[in-house]
Design a protein around this motif. Structure first.
Motif, short mmCIF file in Angstrom:
data_model
loop_
_atom_site.label_atom_id
_atom_site.label_comp_id
_atom_site.label_asym_id
_atom_site.label_seq_id
_atom_site.Cartn_x
_atom_site.Cartn_y
_atom_site.Cartn_z
N ILE A 112 -9.06 7.70 1.69
CA ILE A 112 -8.79 6.32 2.07
C ILE A 112 -10.13 5.62 2.29
CG2 ILE A 112 -7.73 4.80 3.77
CD1 ILE A 112 -5.73 7.13 4.34
N VAL B 15 -0.80 4.21 4.07
CA VAL B 15 -1.11 5.03 2.90
C VAL B 15 -0.85 6.50 3.19
CG1 VAL B 15 -3.00 5.89 1.46
CG2 VAL B 15 -2.76 3.43 1.87
N ALA C 117 1.01 4.02 -2.93
CA ALA C 117 0.63 5.39 -2.57
C ALA C 117 1.75 6.36 -2.92
CB ALA C 117 0.31 5.47 -1.08
N LEU D 40 0.83 -1.21 0.00
CA LEU D 40 0.00 0.00 0.00
C LEU D 40 0.86 1.26 0.00
CD1 LEU D 40 -2.80 -0.91 2.58
CD2 LEU D 40 -3.09 -0.67 0.11
N MET E 147 -7.70 5.87 -2.54
CA MET E 147 -7.19 4.50 -2.53
C MET E 147 -8.07 3.63 -1.65
SD MET E 147 -3.00 4.77 -2.44
CE MET E 147 -2.86 2.97 -2.39
#
Length: 426
Positions: A263, A254, A206, A202, A218
């Motif tokens: 998110i 992230v 990111a 992740l 994301m």
């Protein structure tokens, strides 16, 4: 060759403006500002940097399967696929990826593998080479030495060029068709689902996405679900308390790597409900409850995502009641309710001449726009490089036909989908 997105600078736009009409100047300014992020949340709304509401209406574009690049490129160019999305009035794409892609980059000294190797690994020498050549013919900006991430870069660049928001979704750990409760990808700690590799992946994506102007959000993980073939993990960990621990880890990874994207938090049982999060009840078997304070510095980045595939439901009223109970209540608020933006990031059905007229599809076509809830239909893909071992797999739920050249169900597109997009974004 790595594709590069040529973005006009504000200076060049200003230099071009004197001979332009006021409308043209406004259009140039709008294009320069797009997507006008980073986005934040306020109550039930997503807001851009000017404080205007943002709602997604779009489609899923898979990139998480065995080859680990976005599907369909052997049949159409990236530009033409994005043009088809844009022609519907859509403004968002949920682009999926596998943690395995990042794992292989780390295992390869920080270097991604070529698409030539990716196709051969997934399809075999003969078929992999043949499909690669088809991809290169349709997308001549690539070569055999182009990497998988460079293909993602090119998709992201084209989405930005055509002003379509990119929602990047971690779909699986091991690259494969998703989803099953026995596929080893189901829950944190499952056969292929390493927590450490997940947070690392992740963070990597990111950070890589900082170069993508279109990246606005994301998704931490697609469809968390009970690991039914792993009894010990199921007993010890498949619960809301563990879900909360892992979602906080993923969100922190992230945000630390890239503070800009929203998110998305997905729920249990294939992401079909988030009731305790919305209602503020205990995250069992513990007694703690969901708190924005547990997301320090980025509580205004959180969006709830849900999936729904109740295709055989007989009553729109029942479906709407289920959706509200499962999490869409967060849009409406009320006593004890945690208010959030809620987005349906997957729903779908057979693309034929009649299914879209049924209760399920027609109910969602009215419910989601009425709620001003964002959505992304499953799925854009008319076919897959390979799915569950079958190469060139036909996708009957795909908006596009097998070679991605036209709509699979023009009656649905013209009779319902375009209207659903307009009503959502109006």
């Amino acid at each position: 060759m790595k594709p590069v997105l040529a973005l006009l600078s504000l200076a060049s736009l200003s230099a071009a403006a004197p001979n332009s009409s006021p409308f043209a100047q406004d259009e140039l300014s709008r294009r320069a500002d797009w997507p006008n992020g980073p986005f934040v949340t306020s109550g039930r709304w997503i807001l851009d940097a000017s404080g205007k509401n943002v709602t997604y209406a779009g489609a899923n574009w898979p990139g998480h399967a065995d080859v680990m690049i976005p599907e369909g490129l052997q049949y159409q160019s990236i530009e033409s696929i994005v043009q088809k999305i844009k022609s519907l009035g859509m403004n968002a794409v949920r682009l999926t990826f596998a943690i395995q892609m990042v794992d292989e980059i780390y295992a390869n000294g920080g270097n991604d593998i070529t698409i030539q190797k990716a196709f051969v690994q997934a399809l075999g020498q003969a078929n992999g080479t043949r499909v690669l050549n088809q991809v290169l013919a349709k997308n001549p900006q690539f070569s055999a030495t182009t990497t998988r991430l460079q293909v993602f870069d090119a998709v992201a660049a084209e989405l930005a060029k055509q002003q379509i928001y990119l929602h990047l979704d971690n779909h699986v750990s091991k690259a494969m068709w998703c989803c099953s409760s026995t596929d080893g990808n189901s829950w944190w700690g499952d056969t292929y689902f390493s927590v450490a590799n997940w947070t690392r992946g992740l963070a990597y994506m990111a950070n890589h996405g900082k170069s993508w102007p279109a990246l606005t959000s994301m998704g931490l993980r697609n469809e968390p679900r009970e690991p039914t073939n792993n009894a010990a993990l199921d007993r010890s960990s498949y619960n809301w308390q563990s879900w909360y621990e892992y979602m906080r880890q993923g969100a922190a990874a992230v945000h630390a790597a890239n503070p800009a994207p929203l998110i998305f938090l997905s729920g249990l049982s294939f992401d079909t409900f988030l009731t305790p999060v919305v209602q503020g009840t205990a995250l069992t078997p513990g007694s703690a409850v969901f708190s924005r304070a547990d997301f320090p510095g980025y509580a205004d980045k959180l969006v709830l995502e849900l999936h729904n595939y109740e295709n055989s439901i007989g009553s729109c009223a029942s479906l709407q009641s289920n959706l509200l109970r499962d999490g869409f209540q967060a849009l409406q608020g009320g006593s004890g309710i945690n208010v959030f933006p809620v987005m349906m990031t997957e729903f779908g059905f057979q693309m034929d001449a009649s299914t879209w007229r049924g209760v399920y599809a027609s109910c969602l076509a009215s419910f989601l726009p009425a709620q001003k809830a964002g959505w992304l239909i499953w799925v854009l893909a008319g076919s897959y490089y390979i799915r569950s071992g079958i190469q060139d797999y036909e996708e009957g739920w795909g908006l596009l036909n097998h070679d991605w050249s036209a709509w699979r169900s023009p009656s649905y597109v013209d009779g319902a989908l375009k209207t659903m997009v307009r009503n959502t974004l109006s």
